[in-house]
Design a protein around this motif. Structure first.
Motif, mmCIF file in Angstrom:
data_model
loop_
_atom_site.group_PDB
_atom_site.id
_atom_site.type_symbol
_atom_site.label_atom_id
_atom_site.label_comp_id
_atom_site.label_asym_id
_atom_site.label_seq_id
_atom_site.Cartn_x
_atom_site.Cartn_y
_atom_site.Cartn_z
ATOM 1 N N ARG A 1 17.742 -6.295 55.877
ATOM 2 C CA ARG A 1 18.725 -5.364 56.438
ATOM 3 C C ARG A 1 20.097 -5.742 55.899
ATOM 4 N NH1 ARG A 1 16.610 -2.117 60.455
ATOM 5 N NH2 ARG A 1 14.501 -2.768 60.951
ATOM 6 N N ALA A 2 20.735 -4.775 55.297
ATOM 7 C CA ALA A 2 22.060 -5.006 54.725
ATOM 8 C C ALA A 2 23.069 -4.089 55.400
ATOM 9 C CB ALA A 2 22.039 -4.740 53.222
ATOM 10 N N GLN A 3 24.218 -4.655 55.725
ATOM 11 C CA GLN A 3 25.312 -3.871 56.281
ATOM 12 C C GLN A 3 26.243 -3.517 55.129
ATOM 13 O OE1 GLN A 3 24.435 -6.997 57.816
ATOM 14 N NE2 GLN A 3 23.051 -5.717 59.002
ATOM 15 N N SER B 1 18.701 1.047 45.677
ATOM 16 C CA SER B 1 17.797 0.802 44.543
ATOM 17 C C SER B 1 18.228 -0.421 43.742
ATOM 18 C CB SER B 1 17.760 2.019 43.618
ATOM 19 O OG SER B 1 17.229 3.127 44.289
ATOM 20 N N ILE B 2 19.520 -0.542 43.510
ATOM 21 C CA ILE B 2 20.042 -1.689 42.759
ATOM 22 C C ILE B 2 19.757 -2.990 43.515
ATOM 23 C CG2 ILE B 2 22.173 -2.825 41.987
ATOM 24 C CD1 ILE B 2 23.232 0.058 41.362
ATOM 25 N N PHE C 1 15.143 -2.857 51.014
ATOM 26 C CA PHE C 1 16.393 -2.936 51.765
ATOM 27 C C PHE C 1 16.496 -1.787 52.751
ATOM 28 C CE2 PHE C 1 17.550 -6.117 48.818
ATOM 29 C CZ PHE C 1 18.605 -6.816 49.377
ATOM 30 N N ILE C 2 16.913 -2.125 53.950
ATOM 31 C CA ILE C 2 17.254 -1.137 54.966
ATOM 32 C C ILE C 2 18.769 -1.205 55.093
ATOM 33 C CG2 ILE C 2 17.028 -0.472 57.382
ATOM 34 C CD1 ILE C 2 14.270 -1.913 57.299
ATOM 35 N N LEU C 3 19.418 -0.112 54.759
ATOM 36 C CA LEU C 3 20.875 -0.104 54.694
ATOM 37 C C LEU C 3 21.476 0.473 55.971
ATOM 38 C CD1 LEU C 3 21.259 1.187 51.026
ATOM 39 C CD2 LEU C 3 21.098 -1.172 51.834
#
Length: 186
Positions: free
Chosen positions: A106-108, A125-126, A135-137
């Motif tokens: 999980r990325a903020q 994607s990057i 990644f869960i944005l």
């Protein structure tokens, strides 16, 4: 044992007991919203003057057939063990444990101005390609950045904002200790 240790134990036990962890994850999130955000409902379930049986009956009456049996049974365990108050933290830990199991990160992402959907997709994607993870944005707007974006996950922070670039310029100027008002010619 502190609450975070208790929460991790319950979350791990639940994760090990379920066949459809994503569905349980969703249900736990919905239940925390339902049971802990509304003051009257939260107070009812946390009240020591209301019997466990009465609380279980309310859950049974209102949730049977609407959520998985394993989730409903888990709520009963929490009530009987005096751990119902830990449900929000257990829900968070469950998500963390499930993310680890599934290899998700999980990325903020904070940006200004807001990123377009295509930009968010490309950034995801990057990140996925670079770090070999799904990644869960979680995207939000932050006007203090002045422009650009900041990505945070795990212990990593990637700054591509005007504010951070200005900070780097300021730091470089201070390190060179340029006299104030000095004029340099080429």
């Amino acid at each position: 044992m502190n609450d975070s240790g208790v929460s991790k134990i319950y979350a791990s036990a639940l994760l090990g007991a379920v066949n459809s962890p994503e569905e349980v994850e969703q249900e736990l999130g919905d239940l925390v919203q339902l049971l802990f955000k509304e003051e009257k409902i939260r107070n009812f379930f946390l009240s020591p003057t209301v019997s466990i049986e009465e609380k279980e009956n309310i859950l049974e009456k209102n949730l049977r057939g609407k959520i998985l049996d394993v989730t409903l049974n888990f709520l009963g365990v929490l009530l009987n063990k005096g751990r119902f108050i830990n449900l929000p933290e257990i829900q968070k830990r469950f998500t963390v444990e499930l993310d680890k199991k599934k290899g998700r990160v999980r990325a903020q992402i904070k940006s200004y101005p807001s990123l377009e959907p295509a930009q968010i997709t490309k950034l995801g994607s990057i990140l996925s390609e670079k770090f070999k993870s799904e990644f869960i944005l979680e995207v939000s707007e932050d006007k203090t950045l002045l422009g650009g974006f900041v990505v945070q996950f795990n212990d990593l922070k990637i700054e591509k904002s005007i504010a951070s670039q200005l900070g780097e310029i300021k730091k470089a100027m201070l390190e060179k200790k340029l006299p104030v008002g000095a004029v340099y010619e080429n």
